[in-house]
Design a protein around this motif. Structure first.
Motif, PDB file in Angstrom:
ATOM      1  N   GLN A 172       0.782  -1.404   0.359  1.00 29.43           N
ATOM      2  CA  GLN A 172      -0.163   0.099   0.287  1.00 29.43           C
ATOM      3  C   GLN A 172       0.829   1.174   0.240  1.00 29.43           C
ATOM      4  O   GLN A 172       0.618   2.027  -0.801  1.00 29.43           O
ATOM      5  CB  GLN A 172      -1.377   0.227   0.876  1.00 29.43           C
TER       6      GLN A 172
ATOM      7  N   GLU B 106       2.075   2.056  -3.085  1.00 29.07           N
ATOM      8  CA  GLU B 106       1.300   2.411  -4.451  1.00 29.07           C
ATOM      9  C   GLU B 106       1.266   3.691  -3.768  1.00 29.07           C
ATOM     10  O   GLU B 106       1.359   4.982  -4.826  1.00 29.07           O
ATOM     11  CB  GLU B 106      -0.105   1.933  -3.936  1.00 29.07           C
ATOM     12  N   GLU B 107       1.221   4.403  -2.649  1.00 33.21           N
ATOM     13  CA  GLU B 107       1.373   5.402  -2.372  1.00 33.21           C
ATOM     14  C   GLU B 107       2.226   6.488  -2.637  1.00 33.21           C
ATOM     15  O   GLU B 107       2.186   7.236  -3.346  1.00 33.21           O
ATOM     16  CB  GLU B 107       0.738   5.603  -1.356  1.00 33.21           C
ATOM     17  N   ASN B 108       3.098   5.767  -2.639  1.00 34.01           N
ATOM     18  CA  ASN B 108       4.659   6.383  -3.346  1.00 34.01           C
ATOM     19  C   ASN B 108       5.004   6.950  -4.440  1.00 34.01           C
ATOM     20  O   ASN B 108       4.597   7.797  -4.740  1.00 34.01           O
ATOM     21  CB  ASN B 108       5.516   6.003  -2.245  1.00 34.01           C
TER      22      ASN B 108
ATOM     23  N   ASN C 102       1.907   6.894  -6.449  1.00 34.39           N
ATOM     24  CA  ASN C 102       1.002   8.034  -6.806  1.00 34.39           C
ATOM     25  C   ASN C 102       1.523   9.256  -6.636  1.00 34.39           C
ATOM     26  O   ASN C 102       1.217  10.284  -7.729  1.00 34.39           O
ATOM     27  CB  ASN C 102      -0.210   7.578  -6.151  1.00 34.39           C
TER      28      ASN C 102
END
Length: 104
Positions: free
Chosen positions: A34, A37-39, A41
């Protein structure tokens, strides 16, 4: 026999600890995915912002150059101001009840 019982208890305890550690590893793996993925984005967002900033900077430099070179000799003409109402108080008081509209 007693030694075997103690060893079996220790085996059970270690197996339980092993299961708990595997669960934690699995949970950490999910969280890591998670965060990755956030990084990604956020990295994409930052890259877009950097490009936008560069574009704005280039536009600003171009406009400044045009101003300095005199290319902006003809100023942008504003449309004539429409006859807008002018508000004036009929007395010194500015309460809404005593305001009347005057045309210029």
């Amino acid at each position: 026999v007693e030694k075997n019982l103690k060893l079996e208890e220790k085996i059970n305890m270690l197996q339980q600890q092993n299961e708990e550690l595997r669960a934690r590893i699995e949970q950490n793996t999910v969280i890591t995915r998670q965060l990755s993925e956030e990084n990604a984005n956020l990295q994409e967002y930052v890259e877009k912002e950097v490009e936008e900033k560069k574009k704005l900077s280039r536009t600003n430099e171009e406009l400044l150059w045009k101003l300095q070179e005199g290319d902006a000799v003809s100023p942008v003409k504003l449309p004539p101001a429409p006859s807008t109402p002018f508000y004036r108080c009929s007395s010194g008081n500015s309460s809404p009840a005593k305001v009347r509209t005057l045309r210029r």
